[in-house]
Design a protein around this motif. Structure first.
Motif, short mmCIF file in Angstrom:
data_model
loop_
_atom_site.label_atom_id
_atom_site.label_comp_id
_atom_site.label_asym_id
_atom_site.label_seq_id
_atom_site.Cartn_x
_atom_site.Cartn_y
_atom_site.Cartn_z
N GLU A 58 6.72 2.44 24.38
CA GLU A 58 6.42 1.12 23.83
C GLU A 58 5.54 1.28 22.59
OE1 GLU A 58 5.05 -1.92 26.42
OE2 GLU A 58 6.61 -1.55 27.93
N LEU A 59 5.84 0.46 21.59
CA LEU A 59 5.13 0.52 20.31
C LEU A 59 4.73 -0.87 19.88
CD1 LEU A 59 8.10 2.36 19.92
CD2 LEU A 59 6.45 3.53 18.48
N ARG A 60 3.56 -0.98 19.31
CA ARG A 60 3.07 -2.24 18.77
C ARG A 60 3.26 -2.27 17.24
NH1 ARG A 60 -2.25 -1.64 19.22
NH2 ARG A 60 -2.15 0.25 20.48
N VAL A 61 3.79 -3.38 16.74
CA VAL A 61 3.91 -3.59 15.30
C VAL A 61 2.63 -4.27 14.85
CG1 VAL A 61 5.30 -4.61 13.47
CG2 VAL A 61 6.40 -3.83 15.58
N VAL A 62 1.84 -3.59 14.03
CA VAL A 62 0.49 -4.09 13.74
C VAL A 62 0.30 -4.65 12.33
CG1 VAL A 62 -0.64 -2.68 15.48
CG2 VAL A 62 -0.30 -1.74 13.21
N LYS A 63 1.13 -4.20 11.36
CA LYS A 63 0.88 -4.62 9.98
C LYS A 63 2.05 -4.25 9.08
CE LYS A 63 -2.53 -4.09 6.22
NZ LYS A 63 -1.48 -3.80 5.19
N SER A 64 2.40 -5.16 8.17
CA SER A 64 3.39 -4.82 7.15
C SER A 64 2.83 -3.73 6.24
CB SER A 64 3.74 -6.05 6.32
OG SER A 64 4.36 -7.03 7.11
N CYS A 65 3.72 -2.94 5.66
CA CYS A 65 3.30 -1.83 4.80
C CYS A 65 3.40 -2.22 3.33
CB CYS A 65 4.19 -0.61 5.07
SG CYS A 65 3.71 0.85 4.15
N SER A 66 2.29 -2.17 2.62
CA SER A 66 2.29 -2.46 1.19
C SER A 66 2.72 -1.21 0.42
CB SER A 66 0.91 -2.93 0.72
OG SER A 66 -0.06 -1.94 0.96
N ARG A 67 3.56 -1.40 -0.59
CA ARG A 67 4.17 -0.28 -1.29
C ARG A 67 3.55 -0.07 -2.66
NH1 ARG A 67 7.07 1.50 3.11
NH2 ARG A 67 6.71 3.36 1.85
N CYS A 68 3.64 1.17 -3.14
CA CYS A 68 2.98 1.53 -4.40
C CYS A 68 3.95 2.31 -5.28
CB CYS A 68 1.74 2.37 -4.10
SG CYS A 68 2.15 3.99 -3.37
N ILE A 69 3.40 2.91 -6.33
CA ILE A 69 4.19 3.62 -7.33
C ILE A 69 4.91 4.83 -6.73
CG2 ILE A 69 2.37 5.20 -8.08
CD1 ILE A 69 4.75 3.21 -10.39
N LEU A 70 4.46 5.32 -5.57
CA LEU A 70 5.10 6.47 -4.93
C LEU A 70 6.58 6.22 -4.66
CD1 LEU A 70 3.41 8.60 -2.19
CD2 LEU A 70 5.81 8.02 -1.99
N THR A 71 6.96 4.96 -4.42
CA THR A 71 8.36 4.65 -4.13
C THR A 71 9.27 4.89 -5.33
OG1 THR A 71 8.05 2.32 -4.72
CG2 THR A 71 7.71 2.92 -2.41
N THR A 72 8.70 4.99 -6.53
CA THR A 72 9.52 5.21 -7.72
C THR A 72 9.80 6.69 -7.97
OG1 THR A 72 7.66 5.33 -9.28
CG2 THR A 72 8.51 3.15 -8.75
N ILE A 73 9.29 7.58 -7.11
CA ILE A 73 9.52 9.02 -7.25
C ILE A 73 10.77 9.41 -6.47
CG2 ILE A 73 8.58 11.32 -6.79
CD1 ILE A 73 5.78 10.11 -7.05
N ASP A 74 11.72 10.03 -7.14
CA ASP A 74 12.94 10.52 -6.50
C ASP A 74 12.56 11.66 -5.55
OD1 ASP A 74 15.31 11.93 -5.87
OD2 ASP A 74 16.28 11.24 -7.70
N PRO A 75 12.80 11.52 -4.25
CA PRO A 75 12.39 12.57 -3.31
C PRO A 75 13.11 13.89 -3.52
CG PRO A 75 13.73 10.92 -2.20
CD PRO A 75 13.43 10.37 -3.55
N ALA A 76 14.28 13.85 -4.16
CA ALA A 76 15.05 15.09 -4.38
C ALA A 76 14.54 15.87 -5.58
CB ALA A 76 16.52 14.76 -4.55
N THR A 77 14.07 15.16 -6.61
CA THR A 77 13.69 15.83 -7.87
C THR A 77 12.21 15.75 -8.20
OG1 THR A 77 14.05 13.84 -9.23
CG2 THR A 77 15.97 15.26 -8.79
N GLY A 78 11.51 14.78 -7.62
CA GLY A 78 10.10 14.58 -7.97
C GLY A 78 9.90 13.79 -9.25
N GLU A 79 10.99 13.29 -9.85
CA GLU A 79 10.89 12.55 -11.11
C GLU A 79 10.74 11.06 -10.84
OE1 GLU A 79 14.37 13.50 -13.31
OE2 GLU A 79 13.79 15.60 -13.65
N ARG A 80 9.97 10.40 -11.70
CA ARG A 80 9.77 8.95 -11.57
C ARG A 80 10.93 8.19 -12.19
NH1 ARG A 80 4.59 7.90 -9.80
NH2 ARG A 80 3.00 9.46 -10.29
#
Length: 268
Positions: free
Chosen positions: A202-224
């Motif tokens: 069982e898991l509790r949902v406690v808070k929405s996740c606020s997003r930042c500039i990290l989401t603009t980084i391509d996980p495959a290449t590391g490029e923004r």
């Protein structure tokens, strides 16, 4: 039917993801998830892809003994042992939290310093030195390792599909660094969940996740992304007073085991 469709672990905070078929959980979330972290040697301040984008290309694989295997393009592989009881404790800062945690030693420090390009230390957090989660959310005894605020992050696959459609090209799930991905729900259905069960956990949902500039980084290449995607599109329809929200932070009640394909039940 709702089901668990993907599992990801990040042994090193802001390092590469491990894709898993199954995993156990302890009080700090997925076994081995974000138990290690890089810090500036002088200040003890934590380092992430927000400021050091090349960390997206740093592989840190978890070993059964709790240690790490570090590797990166053009770098020799290094096996790092779990610090022992006599390991030096280093003062570190992660967001507003300050704590003293075991240092992985000079050989590991040289390796990560060469990779980052400045004096850096590798540290690890044992259960007894874990932080408490953000005040005002969850329970007073909820704990977290080196994740930003909470042990687990969940995203619905339909939510990512909705975002990709709006942008006009597919977005990688790993831009958002979830631990759990759920299939079978409507887009953003997870916003309304309060408690869920996956298998016997069982898991509790406690808070929405606020997003930042990290989401603009391509996980495959590391490029923004030059166009600031997906953050630019998220800002048009997911912006709230506390930030741009995508995904939900969770705390697991008790320990157990998760496996891809397990049914997900909404309890509340």
């Amino acid at each position: 039917m709702l089901r668990l469709s993907a599992l990801y672990r990040y042994p090193l905070k802001s390092g590469k993801a491990e894709t898993l078929a199954h995993i156990g959980l302890d009080k700090l979330g997925l076994d081995g998830d974000r138990r290690w972290m890089l810090v500036d040697e002088a200040s003890g301040r934590f380092l992430t892809q927000r400021a050091v984008a090349q960390m997206s290309q740093l592989s840190a694989l978890w070993s059964a003994s709790g240690g790490l295997t570090l590797s990166g393009t053009g770098r020799p592989t290094l096996e790092v042992a779990l610090p022992g009881a006599d390991a030096e404790l280093r003062g570190v800062t992660i967001w507003r939290d300050t704590l003293r945690v075991p240092d992985a030693g000079d050989e590991a420090a040289r390796w990560v310093s060469d990779f980052i390009g400045k004096p850096t230390r590798l540290v690890q957090v044992p259960l007894e030195r874990a932080r408490t989660t953000a005040a005002g959310y969850g329970k007073d005894d909820d704990q977290v390792a080196f994740a930003d605020g909470f042990p687990l992050l969940l995203i619905g696959q339909a939510s990512l599909d909705d975002l990709s459609q709006r942008i006009g090209r597919p977005m990688e799930m790993l831009r958002f660094r979830p631990n759990l991905v759920i299939e079978g729900s409507e887009a953003f259905a997870e916003d309304g969940w309060k408690r869920i069960r996956i298998g016997d956990v069982e898991l509790r949902v406690v808070k929405s996740c606020s997003r930042c500039i990290l989401t603009t980084i391509d996980p495959a290449t590391g490029e923004r992304s030059a166009d600031r995607q997906p953050l630019a599109t998220l800002e048009t329809y997911r912006k709230e007073p506390d930030g741009v929200m995508f995904g939900q932070n969770l705390v697991n009640d008790g320990v157990g085991r998760l496996e891809i394909g397990m049914p997900v039940t909404i309890l509340e």
